[in-house]
Design an enzyme around this catalytic site. Structure first.
Site, PDB file in Angstrom:
ATOM      1  N   ASN A  92       5.679  -2.013  77.888  1.00 39.37           N
ATOM      2  CA  ASN A  92       6.995  -1.431  78.174  1.00 39.37           C
ATOM      3  C   ASN A  92       7.132  -0.158  77.331  1.00 39.37           C
ATOM      4  OD1 ASN A  92       9.680  -0.841  78.458  1.00 39.37           O
ATOM      5  ND2 ASN A  92      10.390  -2.943  78.124  1.00 39.37           N
TER       6      ASN A  92
ATOM      7  N   ARG B 126       5.741  -1.631  82.804  1.00 37.53           N
ATOM      8  CA  ARG B 126       7.108  -1.505  83.312  1.00 37.53           C
ATOM      9  C   ARG B 126       7.390  -0.018  83.537  1.00 37.53           C
ATOM     10  NH1 ARG B 126      12.137  -0.345  80.020  1.00 37.53           N
ATOM     11  NH2 ARG B 126      13.839  -0.945  81.376  1.00 37.53           N
TER      12      ARG B 126
ATOM     13  N   HIS C 154      16.925  -2.594  85.554  1.00 37.12           N
ATOM     14  CA  HIS C 154      16.804  -3.989  85.089  1.00 37.12           C
ATOM     15  C   HIS C 154      16.403  -4.941  86.222  1.00 37.12           C
ATOM     16  CE1 HIS C 154      19.979  -3.122  81.721  1.00 37.12           C
ATOM     17  NE2 HIS C 154      18.751  -2.982  81.251  1.00 37.12           N
TER      18      HIS C 154
ATOM     19  N   HIS D 219      23.231  -8.852  83.130  1.00 36.27           N
ATOM     20  CA  HIS D 219      22.217  -8.551  82.106  1.00 36.27           C
ATOM     21  C   HIS D 219      22.927  -7.742  81.024  1.00 36.27           C
ATOM     22  CE1 HIS D 219      18.041  -7.338  80.750  1.00 36.27           C
ATOM     23  NE2 HIS D 219      18.805  -6.459  80.127  1.00 36.27           N
TER      24      HIS D 219
ATOM     25  N   GLY E 277      22.510  -6.496  77.515  1.00 36.15           N
ATOM     26  CA  GLY E 277      21.731  -6.196  76.312  1.00 36.15           C
ATOM     27  C   GLY E 277      22.275  -4.908  75.739  1.00 36.15           C
TER      28      GLY E 277
ATOM     29  N   ARG F   4      26.011   3.803  75.746  1.00 31.73           N
ATOM     30  CA  ARG F   4      26.291   4.531  76.991  1.00 31.73           C
ATOM     31  C   ARG F   4      27.707   4.255  77.486  1.00 31.73           C
ATOM     32  NH1 ARG F   4      21.181   2.134  79.899  1.00 31.73           N
ATOM     33  NH2 ARG F   4      19.734   2.512  78.195  1.00 31.73           N
TER      34      ARG F   4
ATOM     35  N   ARG G 197      26.396  -7.512  67.355  1.00 35.77           N
ATOM     36  CA  ARG G 197      26.657  -8.376  66.186  1.00 35.77           C
ATOM     37  C   ARG G 197      27.486  -7.637  65.142  1.00 35.77           C
ATOM     38  NH1 ARG G 197      20.450  -9.864  66.249  1.00 35.77           N
ATOM     39  NH2 ARG G 197      20.576  -7.700  66.872  1.00 35.77           N
TER      40      ARG G 197
ATOM     41  N   ILE H  20      23.010  -9.920  74.426  1.00 32.50           N
ATOM     42  CA  ILE H  20      24.408 -10.342  74.279  1.00 32.50           C
ATOM     43  C   ILE H  20      24.681 -11.543  75.194  1.00 32.50           C
ATOM     44  CG2 ILE H  20      26.821  -9.627  74.547  1.00 32.50           C
ATOM     45  CD1 ILE H  20      25.803  -6.688  74.134  1.00 32.50           C
ATOM     46  N   GLY H  21      24.267 -11.434  76.447  1.00 34.06           N
ATOM     47  CA  GLY H  21      24.527 -12.492  77.424  1.00 34.06           C
ATOM     48  C   GLY H  21      23.963 -13.838  77.002  1.00 34.06           C
TER      49      GLY H  21
ATOM     50  N   ASN I 217      23.011 -14.771  73.851  1.00 31.49           N
ATOM     51  CA  ASN I 217      23.290 -15.225  72.482  1.00 31.49           C
ATOM     52  C   ASN I 217      24.749 -15.290  72.087  1.00 31.49           C
ATOM     53  OD1 ASN I 217      20.503 -15.448  71.591  1.00 31.49           O
ATOM     54  ND2 ASN I 217      20.445 -13.227  71.862  1.00 31.49           N
TER      55      ASN I 217
ATOM     56  N   GLU J 189      11.281 -10.560  80.754  1.00 28.98           N
ATOM     57  CA  GLU J 189      10.736  -9.501  81.595  1.00 28.98           C
ATOM     58  C   GLU J 189       9.227  -9.392  81.443  1.00 28.98           C
ATOM     59  OE1 GLU J 189      14.071  -7.158  79.923  1.00 28.98           O
ATOM     60  OE2 GLU J 189      13.971  -6.020  81.774  1.00 28.98           O
TER      61      GLU J 189
END
Ligand code: ADP
Length: 394
Positions: free
Chosen positions: A8, A89, A178, A206, A208, A239, A284, A331-332, A334, A382
């Protein structure tokens, strides 16, 4: 033994994993960071060993040389012949790559040519593909595109409300990103529900550092929140997500910026959670600051949750229903509090959160048995999906 590398490459980074296939055992993984900058960092993990060092790495080609030197020096592989597959990727596949492709010289050139759509990523990816082809001429090599899964979107969802000729002449349209992750978690959700993938309406979130939401209907992506580039959609680490394009000339004037690329760079790198909170792009850190009473950090969290909720609402409308909502990525997977905050605001659609079940980072249905719409947590993988594609194309 057959080893496959999942690669990646980003504009200044190179992530890699070495996976034993078909057993799907991760043997080693690592990362080269700050390529092209001073003090580049190399890290490699295998077994109980962790290696890390700092050295200037001027470009991706040198990064690949260092990677292979390290693999040999630490005997991660006995010989390069053991590596029989490599999957790369690729961020932008445009309208050309509707599926993963075997890497040929022509494909590498096409990936480079699509650089217009992803100037930070595609050129670097083309360099890395060439570097691997030179060093591992015997290996099967595949390119796996972030956009392929979304090539099934209908025109009604990918055409922007611009003069139509801009699509015809310049392929200016929504592509999304993604795709590998949305494909993997939506398929897995169907398996977990024990229902045919081809008969379900699934919304995959997704979340992250980069974040995107996808509507998957009957096993196909029908709409997704990222756009022409990964800048669009929900609020992300750095972003903006969706904003009014008229803000660009207004802010450029106020900030004395004359180069539009400089402005777009601010939207990509200095906005989102970082821009709103002024604390960090990392969820976090933002959660911790909000917990200590930082109001802007709290606002950033609220905006993040709000934007995801709005996309869930949109996609219920796009598919005229939903059977499952899936959470994945940093994030999703954890943040149980973020999942709960999002779902607790959209229960009108028939979903809910079971607080006990939601207290997990693993694959699990986290809604109650009474919920009409299942909420599912699925760690994305992935790299494994990339390795599977390499095997499939061998
Ligand atoms: P990338 O897009 O860089 O691959 P990831 O999928 O690794 O990103 O997600 C990174 C994000 O996940 C960061 O914002 C990070 O703070 C967040 N994250 C990771 N662990 C947790 C956690 N336990 N609670 C909240 N957020 C988390």
């Amino acid at each position: 033994m057959s080893k496959t590398m999942a690669i990646n490459a980003g504009s200044s980074s190179l992530k890699f994993q070495i996976i034993e296939m078909p057993e799907e055992i991760v043997l080693a993984k690592g990362l080269v960071e700050r390529i092209g900058l001073n003090d580049s960092k190399f890290s490699l993990e295998f077994g109980d060993t962790e290696i890390e060092f700092t050295q200037d790495i001027p470009d991706h080609d040198v990064a690949v040389t260092i990677l292979f030197d390290q693999l040999a020096e630490h005997k991660v592989v006995d010989s390069l012949e053991e590596i029989t597959g490599v999957g790369h990727r690729v961020v932008a596949g445009g309208e050309l790559f509707k599926e993963s492709a075997v890497v040929t010289d022509e494909v590498i050139q096409q990936v480079a040519d699509l650089g217009e759509f992803a100037p930070l990523h595609n050129p670097a990816e083309a360099v890395v593909m060439r570097a691997f082809k030179e060093r591992l001429p015997h290996a099967s090599m595949a390119a796996i595109f972030d956009t392929s899964f979304h090539t099934t979107m209908p025109a009604v969802n990918y055409i922007y409300s611009l003069p139509y000729e801009y699509y015809e002449d310049f392929q200016a349209r929504k592509y999304g990103a993604h795709g590998t992750s949305h494909a993997y978690v939506s398929r897995r959700a169907a398996e977990m529900l024990g229902k045919p993938y081809e008969e379900l309406k699934i919304i995959t979130c997704h979340l992250g550092n980069g974040a995107s939401i996808t509507a998957v209907q009957n096993g196909k992506s029908v709409d997704t929140s990222m756009g022409f580039t990964p800048l669009a959609g929900v609020t992300m680490g750095t972003r903006t997500g969706d904003i009014d394009a008229s803000l660009l000339p207004f802010l450029m004037d106020k900030l004395g910026i004359t180069d539009v690329n400089e402005m777009v760079n601010i939207l990509n790198k200095k906005s989102g959670l970082l821009g709103i909170s002024g604390v960090s792009s990392d969820m976090r850190d933002v959660e911790n600051a909000a917990g200590e009473g930082n109001e802007r950090a709290q606002l950033a969290l609220d905006i993040f949750v709000n934007r995801v909720q709005k996309y869930i609402g949109q996609y219920v409308a796009v598919m005229n229903g939903v059977d499952a909502i899936v959470f994945t990525a940093g994030i999703g997977e954890n943040s149980a509090t973020t999942r709960a905050a999002i779902i607790n605001g959209v229960t009108t659609f028939g979903c809910d959160i079971d607080p006990e079940r939601n207290n997990t980072r693993k694959e699990a249905i986290v809604s109650s048995d009474a919920a009409k719409v299942a909420v599912i947590n699925i760690p994305t993988d992935e790299e494994m999906e990339i390795a599977r594609e390499v095997e499939r194309l061998k």
